[in-house]
Write an enzyme that holds these catalytic residues in place. Structure first.
Site, PDB file in Angstrom:
ATOM      1  NE  ARG A   1       7.484  -8.866  24.650  1.00 26.66           N
ATOM      2  CZ  ARG A   1       7.822  -7.778  25.013  1.00 26.66           C
ATOM      3  NH1 ARG A   1       7.224  -6.570  23.944  1.00 26.66           N
ATOM      4  NH2 ARG A   1       8.734  -7.361  25.391  1.00 26.66           N
TER       5      ARG A   1
ATOM      6  CG  HIS B   1      23.642   2.732  10.083  1.00 27.77           C
ATOM      7  ND1 HIS B   1      23.798   3.354   8.816  1.00 27.77           N
ATOM      8  CD2 HIS B   1      22.198   3.175   9.976  1.00 27.77           C
ATOM      9  CE1 HIS B   1      23.412   3.694   8.249  1.00 27.77           C
ATOM     10  NE2 HIS B   1      21.709   3.932   9.325  1.00 27.77           N
TER      11      HIS B   1
ATOM     12  CG  ASN C   1      -2.434   0.429   0.893  1.00 28.87           C
ATOM     13  OD1 ASN C   1      -1.886   1.497   0.262  1.00 28.87           O
ATOM     14  ND2 ASN C   1      -3.217   0.487   1.499  1.00 28.87           N
TER      15      ASN C   1
END
Length: 185
Positions: free
Chosen positions: A180, A115, A85
């Site tokens: 979770r 990074h 979307n």
């Protein structure tokens, strides 16, 4: 002979994103994205022509709504009927596989690049690329973030706004930050 930064990126090794060859590839991607994001929907179809040519693959009926952003494009692989979307961003420094009939809500973000943890490494542009795999028939809710190295199995659901930092089993719903499990079907 020294390895190129692109070779290191593809191998999942530390590389510098401040590389001229990688920047040239990002420029190609930005041009394809500009076309895709600027074409009227009736002319663009499911994918702008330049973006279609750039992607690693796009199955039949795969669709990306505008606007869309990616780093390179060639590491994005879409299954048949996959739908992204509006507002999705994929930092595809590593392969990103999105399965058949999988739906990504608005503003979903997939970050393969990580990074360096040391400031001097970040100053040198050091990154490491970790792939993302999303199985068939998964649903990723709007504004979810998926970090590199994660696999989301077939039929899984990721709740809107969730941050996925670890693998999601098949037919499991996850929510939150970090995401979770709340339900397994």
């Amino acid at each position: 002979m020294a390895q190129s930064e692109r070779t290191k990126m593809a191998a999942g090794e530390w590389y510098t994103c401040l590389d001229d060859d990688l920047e040239a590839l990002r420029v190609i991607a930005r041009d394809a994205l500009f076309e895709h994001n600027s074409l009227p929907p009736g002319q663009r179809g499911n994918l702008g022509p330049s973006l279609m040519a750039l992607l690693g693959s796009a199955g039949e009926g795969a669709r990306i709504e505008a606007p869309f952003q990616c780093a390179y494009g060639f590491n994005v692989f879409l299954g048949d009927g996959a739908f992204l979307n509006a507002g999705c961003t994929i930092l595809d420094t590593a392969p990103v596989h999105i399965g058949k009939r999988t739906l990504l809500g608005p503003n979903v973000q997939i970050y393969c690049a990580e990074h360096h943890k040391e400031a001097t490494g970040r100053q040198a542009g050091l990154e490491i690329a970790k792939p993302v795999t999303i199985g068939n028939d998964a649903w990723i809710g709007g504004s979810a973030i998926i970090l590199g190295g994660v696999s989301i199995a077939e039929g899984a659901i990721v709740g809107a706004g969730s941050v996925v930092t670890r693998d999601v089993p098949a037919n499991t719903t996850v929510v939150g930050n970090p995401a979770r499990p709340i339900k397994q079907r």
